[in-house]
Design an enzyme around this catalytic site. Sequence first.
Site, PDB file in Angstrom:
ATOM      1  N   THR A 100      49.100  40.119  35.538  1.00 52.96           N
ATOM      2  CA  THR A 100      50.215  39.478  36.223  1.00 52.96           C
ATOM      3  C   THR A 100      49.902  39.265  37.693  1.00 52.96           C
ATOM      4  O   THR A 100      49.003  39.899  38.257  1.00 52.96           O
ATOM      5  CB  THR A 100      51.489  40.339  36.124  1.00 52.96           C
ATOM      6  OG1 THR A 100      51.231  41.628  36.707  1.00 52.96           O
ATOM      7  CG2 THR A 100      51.922  40.503  34.688  1.00 52.96           C
ATOM      8  N   VAL A 156      36.894  44.881  41.243  1.00 55.74           N
ATOM      9  CA  VAL A 156      36.031  45.009  42.425  1.00 55.74           C
ATOM     10  C   VAL A 156      35.141  43.786  42.617  1.00 55.74           C
ATOM     11  O   VAL A 156      35.232  43.093  43.622  1.00 55.74           O
ATOM     12  CB  VAL A 156      35.176  46.294  42.357  1.00 55.74           C
ATOM     13  CG1 VAL A 156      34.224  46.374  43.559  1.00 55.74           C
ATOM     14  CG2 VAL A 156      36.074  47.522  42.338  1.00 55.74           C
ATOM     15  N   LYS A 228      39.225  47.038  47.749  1.00 56.36           N
ATOM     16  CA  LYS A 228      38.051  47.291  46.911  1.00 56.36           C
ATOM     17  C   LYS A 228      37.341  48.574  47.345  1.00 56.36           C
ATOM     18  O   LYS A 228      36.830  49.323  46.498  1.00 56.36           O
ATOM     19  CB  LYS A 228      37.107  46.090  46.979  1.00 56.36           C
ATOM     20  CG  LYS A 228      37.690  44.846  46.305  1.00 56.36           C
ATOM     21  CD  LYS A 228      36.836  43.617  46.510  1.00 56.36           C
ATOM     22  CE  LYS A 228      37.452  42.395  45.829  1.00 56.36           C
ATOM     23  NZ  LYS A 228      36.684  41.157  46.069  1.00 56.36           N
TER      24      LYS A 228
END
Length: 355
Positions: A100, A156, A228
């Site tokens: 989403t 990532v 990240k």
Amino acid sequence: MEHKIALIGFGGVGQTVIELLIQKEQTLHRLGHTFVVVSICDLYKGSIHDENGLDLFKINELVKSNDSLDSYPTTTKLIRGWSSKETIMNTNADTIIEMTFTNTSTGQPAIDHCLTAFKKQKNVVMTNKGPVALEYKRLYNEAQANRVKWYFEGAVMSGTPALRLPEATLVANTISEISGILNGTCNFILMRMEEGISLSEALKEAQQLGYAEADPTNDIEGYDVLYKLLILANVLLDVPLKREDVQVKSLTTISEEDMKIAKQKNAKWKYIGSIKHLPTGTKATVQPELLSMSDPLSAVSGAMNAITYDCDISGPITLVGAGAGKPETAYAVLIDLITLNQEIGGDRNVHSNRI
């Protein structure tokens, strides 16, 4: 073994997942994997569920004709109109693929979707950074308590295995530092600035090419790289890093004069996310750094990503690959599904620090 899945969110990546399942069906069967999509739920395209499995070819046709899922043919088992939470709670899927649109500041609604799935004893594969960066330990513990799997390789470096590679192949190493080019937009901008154009011109070009959003704040202000880094620290280094622990400098601190200085020094500016273990503790930064030409990260150009793991046994290992893109991110979902299926089928715990 038949593995039933439900897609929550059906944008470009979700649609590409469907395409991959169609294109790679024979390959997957040969490897022993049969994935059956039983539910798709999207805020804009609608929601459908069939406990026996949806027709992926028909769904692909609807997507390509820009039609909504409301046009999917009615069958005796078809259920329409479930919300995302209703889908997670009622579907007979083994695994929820969470894709989403999620607020990176709060991690919602993906965090709640994960928690609901775990309580219903469903595995989760996701591509969202926010939930992993903000609530890694909580979600890890919830998944473990409910004896389900939680994978997020695509969070990532998209389809480039920035998490799976060190977990699977760098085991027994102590990683003292992780540093990387974790945002392709910023790397593209710096490359174009090296070629003599201004930051604003380079940014405009990145937007025209689809590398940067209309609002590029997350990229050039370092928030994308920050999140990240939080994932890398928590997952690979077992360091409970928080947003406030990371020093962040904007890409806009780099000037045309800085570019001239780099050329004089035979060096390159790169926008680097870095985590270092120091005697005084862990230092984490997101900032422009001037790299010598001997650093493998200096050679990474365009919108590519790269990451270096500084290992005590193996030495520095650098991984280079795409950090974004619909096919690449969809592949990350697929490889997570395959790994999950292998672990369930073989009762193996290949990735020990990710449940």
